[in-house]
Write an enzyme that holds these catalytic residues in place. Structure first.
Site, short mmCIF file in Angstrom:
data_model
loop_
_atom_site.label_atom_id
_atom_site.label_comp_id
_atom_site.label_asym_id
_atom_site.label_seq_id
_atom_site.Cartn_x
_atom_site.Cartn_y
_atom_site.Cartn_z
N ARG A 73 -16.08 61.33 44.41
CA ARG A 73 -15.11 61.66 43.63
C ARG A 73 -15.48 62.67 42.21
O ARG A 73 -16.42 62.25 41.84
CB ARG A 73 -14.05 60.44 42.83
CG ARG A 73 -13.04 60.90 42.08
CD ARG A 73 -12.11 59.89 41.48
NE ARG A 73 -12.80 58.63 40.66
CZ ARG A 73 -12.96 58.98 39.30
NH1 ARG A 73 -12.62 59.96 38.73
NH2 ARG A 73 -13.72 58.04 38.72
N SER A 175 -6.71 59.18 44.37
CA SER A 175 -5.94 57.93 44.13
C SER A 175 -5.23 58.36 42.70
O SER A 175 -4.54 59.23 42.71
CB SER A 175 -6.63 56.66 44.19
OG SER A 175 -7.56 56.54 45.57
#
EC number: 2.7.1.106
Length: 257
Positions: A73, A175
């Site tokens: 990420r 997310s």
């Protein structure tokens, strides 16, 4: 006839040796400009180089992302430490190398790819495009890919990995994190997020496969390869059927709201 000054300058940037005083940075600049085929992220690095912004170049190019919560990420943008077309291709090449080592039936069982709706105009980077490039790397190596034809909720990917008996899967998402970020969330054959030692071994394989392979940029394979399959309808139906089996207190249509 007017000279194409901008074109000549870009050509010079691509082919000239770099003398920033930092050999590691010079090498990284050369690699990025040779390997990146996304015009917008390539231009970001060219502009930094042209303006002598060596510290920012070093921050972007002289370190790599590491596997965190079951994957990668970072912010979207140009550089080896960010999520972009090139780093997703590199990550998928490393995934391929590791999965080929772990599963003798990799090319029979295949791989699942899903994505959300994230995107960044300035980098021409979107979850959908990154998913297509992920699929392209694997399709070019004759791996069957179950690529969802539209954005899906994250649980669809690990569920599909299990139901389709794929060796692994990736969900392109960050997310709940900030909109500037994106991620590469990896699921093992069990449907669980990867943990040690898989994460460390995949990272080693990525570092061994940083130069894009022939075919890795060919996202047209998503539309032309017979190895690409769309699991959307099948997985959506099966997911909802299984959900009903574990929902013991659902309200019937006649129930009051």
């Amino acid at each position: 006839m007017a000279e194409n000054t901008e074109g000549d300058l870009n050509s010079n940037l691509l082919h000239a040796p770099y003398h920033t005083g930092d050999p590691q940075l010079d090498t990284a600049i050369g690699q990025w400009l040779r390997w990146d085929k996304n015009p917008k992220t390539k231009e970001q690095i060219e502009n930094l180089l042209r303006n002598g912004m060596n510290k920012e170049l070093r921050d972007r190019l002289c370190c790599r992302m590491t596997f965190g919560t079951a994957g990668l990420r970072s912010a979207m943008g140009a550089g080896f430490c960010y999520i972009n077309d090139l780093t997703v291709i590199q990550s998928t090449q490393g995934m391929y190398k590791y999965l080929e080592r772990c599963f003798s039936d990799f090319k029979q069982r295949g791989f699942v790819v899903g994505y959300d709706t994230r995107g960044q105009v300035t980098s021409s980077c979107s979850s959908q495009r990154l998913a297509k490039l992920t699929a392209a790397v694997l399709l070019a190596r004759d791996v069957p890919v179950y690529l969802f034809s539209r954005y899906v909720p994250t649980p669809f990917v690990p569920y599909a990995v299990q139901k389709l008996k794929a060796v692994a899967g990736v969900m392109i998402t960050a997310s709940h994190n900030r909109k500037e970020d994106n991620g590469y969330k990896v699921y093992w054959e069990t449907g669980a997020q990867i943990t040690s030692p898989h994460d460390k071994e995949i990272l080693k394989c990525i570092e061994e496969c940083v130069e894009p392979w022939n075919g890795s940029w060919n996202d047209n394979l998503v539309d032309t390869s017979p190895l690409k399959r769309d699991p959307l309808q099948d997985i959506c139906r099966r997911y909802m059927e299984d959900l009903k089996k574990i929902c013991f207190y659902r309200c019937e249509p006649s129930c009051p709201a």
